[in-house]
Enzyme design. Sequence first.
Site, short mmCIF file in Angstrom:
data_model
loop_
_atom_site.label_atom_id
_atom_site.label_comp_id
_atom_site.label_asym_id
_atom_site.label_seq_id
_atom_site.Cartn_x
_atom_site.Cartn_y
_atom_site.Cartn_z
N PHE A 1 0.82 -1.22 0.00
CA PHE A 1 0.00 0.00 0.00
C PHE A 1 0.85 1.27 0.00
O PHE A 1 0.28 2.37 -0.02
CB PHE A 1 -0.87 0.05 1.26
N THR B 1 -4.69 2.42 -9.34
CA THR B 1 -5.69 3.49 -9.26
C THR B 1 -6.43 3.68 -10.58
O THR B 1 -5.88 3.42 -11.66
CB THR B 1 -5.00 4.82 -8.89
N TYR C 1 0.68 11.20 -10.62
CA TYR C 1 0.29 10.13 -9.68
C TYR C 1 -0.15 8.89 -10.46
O TYR C 1 0.35 7.78 -10.24
CB TYR C 1 -0.82 10.63 -8.75
N HIS D 1 -8.91 15.03 0.37
CA HIS D 1 -9.98 14.25 -0.23
C HIS D 1 -11.36 14.82 0.09
O HIS D 1 -11.60 15.33 1.18
CB HIS D 1 -9.89 12.78 0.21
N1 UDP Z 1 -12.74 18.13 -4.54
C1 UDP Z 1 -13.34 19.36 -4.34
N2 UDP Z 1 -13.00 20.08 -3.24
C2 UDP Z 1 -12.11 19.62 -2.32
C3 UDP Z 1 -11.52 18.36 -2.52
C4 UDP Z 1 -11.85 17.62 -3.65
O1 UDP Z 1 -14.15 19.82 -5.15
O2 UDP Z 1 -11.83 20.35 -1.35
C5 UDP Z 1 -13.10 17.35 -5.74
C6 UDP Z 1 -11.93 17.01 -6.65
O3 UDP Z 1 -11.60 18.10 -7.50
C7 UDP Z 1 -12.51 15.80 -7.39
C8 UDP Z 1 -13.38 15.11 -6.32
O4 UDP Z 1 -13.63 16.11 -5.33
O5 UDP Z 1 -13.35 16.26 -8.43
C9 UDP Z 1 -12.70 13.93 -5.68
O6 UDP Z 1 -11.41 14.36 -5.27
P1 UDP Z 1 -10.52 13.53 -4.25
O7 UDP Z 1 -9.28 14.33 -4.00
O8 UDP Z 1 -11.35 13.16 -3.06
O9 UDP Z 1 -10.18 12.18 -5.00
P2 UDP Z 1 -9.48 11.91 -6.43
O10 UDP Z 1 -10.59 11.81 -7.42
O11 UDP Z 1 -8.51 12.99 -6.70
O12 UDP Z 1 -8.80 10.59 -6.23
#
Ligand code: UDP
Length: 330
Positions: free
Chosen positions: A73, A117, A141, A189
Amino acid sequence: MKLLVLGGAGYIGSHFVKEALKNNHEVIVIDNLSTGHIESLPKEVKFYQGDIRDERFLDEVFLQERIDACVHFCAYSLVGESMKDPLKYFDNNVIGAIRLVQAMVKHAVKYIVFSSTAAVYGSHEEMPITENFTTEPTNPYGESKLFMEKIFKWSDEAYGIKYVSLRYFNVAGADSEGTIGEDHSPETHLIPIILQVPLKKRDKLTIFGDDYNTFDGTCIRDYIHVLDLADAHLKALDYLKRENNSNIFNLGSESGYSNKQILSNARKITESPIPSEIGPRRPGDPDKLIASNQKAKKVLNWEVKRDIEDILKSAWNFHKNHPNGYRGDK
Ligand code: UDP
């Protein structure tokens, strides 16, 4: 089996460790604690603190323990950070994987399950995404995880190491007891950030962009409960033992939720208004990611048991009990 869990003190790793113990596996954990929390590990687990890029450290652990399989992980996993500092991602994620394979070859460990991912796919119009879609990551990433997959693919060809790569979609939620959960610093997140608002840790949620090509303009993601994910790792280990074959699986729920929909569900569950604003897009974000999970269902005999409500409720339960994360447990 005797499992070496690399990154076992992290958010997903610690949930896996708990489930693996329940399923009578013997568990050894390695973590450098750069983002993980020792408090998230059960007392009975044998723990080695160190970095997997450190060859001597890894060699010593493999010498001490006779490992049947690795569950890997350890990785940096933030899209935004990877855009700003790609080398940090290639250094940790790719070099870490190379060092790990070297140790596995040297100590004749044949099996590994590791975290990949949905970010390996990049942007696609067609949904849901199957494992056969082209892989064109839109951020470093995702690219670093694709390199890792290739390292394992060629290591299978050359050294016979059998791997299962699990391509996670958006992992969230927490253990039902509310004792372990997501605690990143800084948090990036969506779900834990939203929950910080009713906990008075932030004033509002900023939604990153509302001009995406989706029904309400905000990004759509496929959320999967961390315990369903942990279960898939156990099933992947069974698969490796049973089939002695490498494979790649998506882990998602096949349901997409927009950022605005997640917010409105969170408002209901927390019974809190949770103010929000629209901010600029976050670089590297694809419009939409929804998994096809048919292959994991069929081949691994895996099923999704928890929905978005279970995810939000369990996450809320953890965050209410740990408003300052694990720091409050020390
Ligand atoms: N997001 C958002 N505001 C935040 C954090 C995340 O609008 O403060 C959005 C981000 O742009 C994406 C979605 O939430 O569209 C999921 O983002 P996250 O970072 O949780 O996971 P990822 O998809 O990057 O793995």
